[in-house]
Scaffold this active site. Structure first.
Site, mmCIF file in Angstrom:
data_model
loop_
_atom_site.group_PDB
_atom_site.id
_atom_site.type_symbol
_atom_site.label_atom_id
_atom_site.label_comp_id
_atom_site.label_asym_id
_atom_site.label_seq_id
_atom_site.Cartn_x
_atom_site.Cartn_y
_atom_site.Cartn_z
ATOM 1 N N HIS A 241 -28.570 6.093 5.273
ATOM 2 C CA HIS A 241 -30.046 5.513 4.326
ATOM 3 C C HIS A 241 -31.216 6.512 4.709
ATOM 4 O O HIS A 241 -31.408 6.978 5.679
ATOM 5 C CB HIS A 241 -30.530 3.859 5.615
ATOM 6 N N GLU B 22 -36.333 5.222 2.788
ATOM 7 C CA GLU B 22 -36.426 3.564 2.617
ATOM 8 C C GLU B 22 -37.634 3.189 2.930
ATOM 9 O O GLU B 22 -38.764 3.925 2.234
ATOM 10 C CB GLU B 22 -35.084 2.722 3.488
HETATM 11 N N1 HPA Z 1 -32.046 -0.168 5.868
HETATM 12 C C1 HPA Z 1 -32.051 -0.329 7.278
HETATM 13 N N2 HPA Z 1 -31.231 -1.006 7.782
HETATM 14 C C2 HPA Z 1 -30.150 -1.892 7.034
HETATM 15 C C3 HPA Z 1 -30.983 -2.732 6.087
HETATM 16 C C4 HPA Z 1 -31.593 -1.756 5.576
HETATM 17 O O1 HPA Z 1 -31.865 -2.053 4.102
HETATM 18 N N3 HPA Z 1 -29.764 -3.753 5.955
HETATM 19 C C5 HPA Z 1 -29.469 -3.877 7.220
HETATM 20 N N4 HPA Z 1 -29.938 -2.565 8.200
HETATM 21 ZN ZN ZN Z 2 -28.821 -1.128 3.728
#
Ligand code: HPA
Ligand code: ZN
Length: 331
Positions: free
Chosen positions: A193, A196
């Site tokens: 990730h 975001e």
């Molecule tokens: N972002 C970061 N961590 C997470 C997410 C997300 O969208 N969903 C579940 N854990």
């Molecule tokens: Zn996620």
């Protein structure tokens, strides 16, 4: 859901713990004798009004307290697979958070065996291929990630890759250089990730330092034109989650989601559901939401589906089979 939303597709960004529906929370709490800080399903659902990633994560970790036994994890995964297959998903790469369960005293083997029992039957039960990706909680730091990785290997966990999730800002990808190097050395796929809530610099780090093959979310990359050019040139897939982005206020309204511009720019965008129990829809609903919200036509939706198969960690012949099916699908 419109017909176009059920076209054949892969889902590449789905947290299995994020498929824990409110009803399941109460069913599992009662069978496992876990007491909950919510009165009932309605009270729980009323808390799905999030202000940011952190406010979501608090509820997400609190609900998963009901997951205790192998069958809980198997039931959770089976419910997801059934729902996903009904929405056209042919292949799913499923995240799980081993540390969130081990911290509650649930052994890693219980988690992995429960999930892999369900995934092992996904082809025969649902006609779907699937794989597991273990995510490290970045806010627990690099040493905890390394310890967890050791335990995954010691348990011979049937994972296809590793990822990085939980609170993003303040935990740059470079903190996890060593564990990603080890994962690559044993032939695991790597995703993370990034972008975001975190800045474009985190996306760059995930690419340059962790050498990830895909970026999960990545929407903030758009703030950096040179980074966009690189994502396009190198065809780095982004696993975008439109309903999640709106619910966690990464973007204001679906109508403002930048996904159309991303696709037009030539980024290898895919559409996914992230934590569908909490964000108002599974992957089909995410396709519908972008179709309605940003006015995507059938051709754009097919491009998203095509991108999902191209970005999946599957071999050439399976990819070709899914792409042929997509090419032959109407809608
Ligand atoms: N972002 C970061 N961590 C997470 C997410 C997300 O969208 N969903 C579940 N854990
Ligand atoms: Zn996620």
């Amino acid at each position: 859901m419109s017909g176009a939303a059920v076209i054949p597709k892969a889902e590449l960004h789905i947290h299995i713990e994020g498929t824990l529906e409110a009803e399941m929370v109460f069913d599992m709490a009662s069978r496992n004798r876990v007491s909950l800080p919510f009165a009932d399903v309605e009270d729980l659902r009323a808390r799905y009004a999030f202000s940011d990633l952190g406010s979501f994560l608090e509820l997400y970790y609190s609900c998963m307290a009901v997951l205790r036994r192998e069958e809980d994890f198997a039931d959770l995964a089976n419910a997801y697979l059934a729902r996903a297959s009904s929405e056209g998903v042919r292949h799913a790469e499923i995240f799980f958070d081993p540390q969130a369960h081990m911290a509650r005293g649930v052994p890693l083997g219980v988690v992995v065996d429960g999930l892999s029992a369900a995934l092992g039957a996904s082809a025969s039960r649902y006609g779907m291929s699937s794989g597991l990706i273990a995510c490290f909680l970045r806010d627990l730091g690099p040493q905890a990630a390394m310890d967890t990785f050791d335990q995954l290997l010691a348990h011979s966990s049937p994972i296809i890759g590793i990822g990085l999730d939980s609170a993003e800002v303040g935990y740059p990808p470079a903190m996890f250089t060593d564990v990603y190097a080890r994962a690559r050395a044993v032939g695991l796929h790597c995703v993370a990730h990034a972008g975001e809530e975190g800045p474009p610099e985190y996306v760059r780090q995930a690419l340059d330092v962790l050498h990830v093959e895909r970026i999960d979310h990545g929407v903030r990359s758009l703030e950096d034109p040179a980074l966009v050019a690189r994502l396009v040139d190198d065809q780095i897939p982004l696993t975008v989650c439109p309903l999640s982005n709106v619910r966690l206020k990464v973007v204001g309204r679906m109508e403002d989601h930048p996904i159309a511009g991303m696709l037009d720019a030539g980024i290898a965008v895919t559409v996914n559901s992230d934590d569908p129990a909490y964000f108002g829809g599974y992957v089909g609903e995410n396709y519908s939401a972008v179709a309605d919200g940003v006015g995507f036509d059938g051709e754009s939706l097919r491009k998203l589906a095509r991108n999902s198969f191209d970005a999946a960690f599957i071999d050439h012949s399976l990819r070709q089979r899914y792409v042929d099916e997509l090419d032959g699908a109407v809608g």
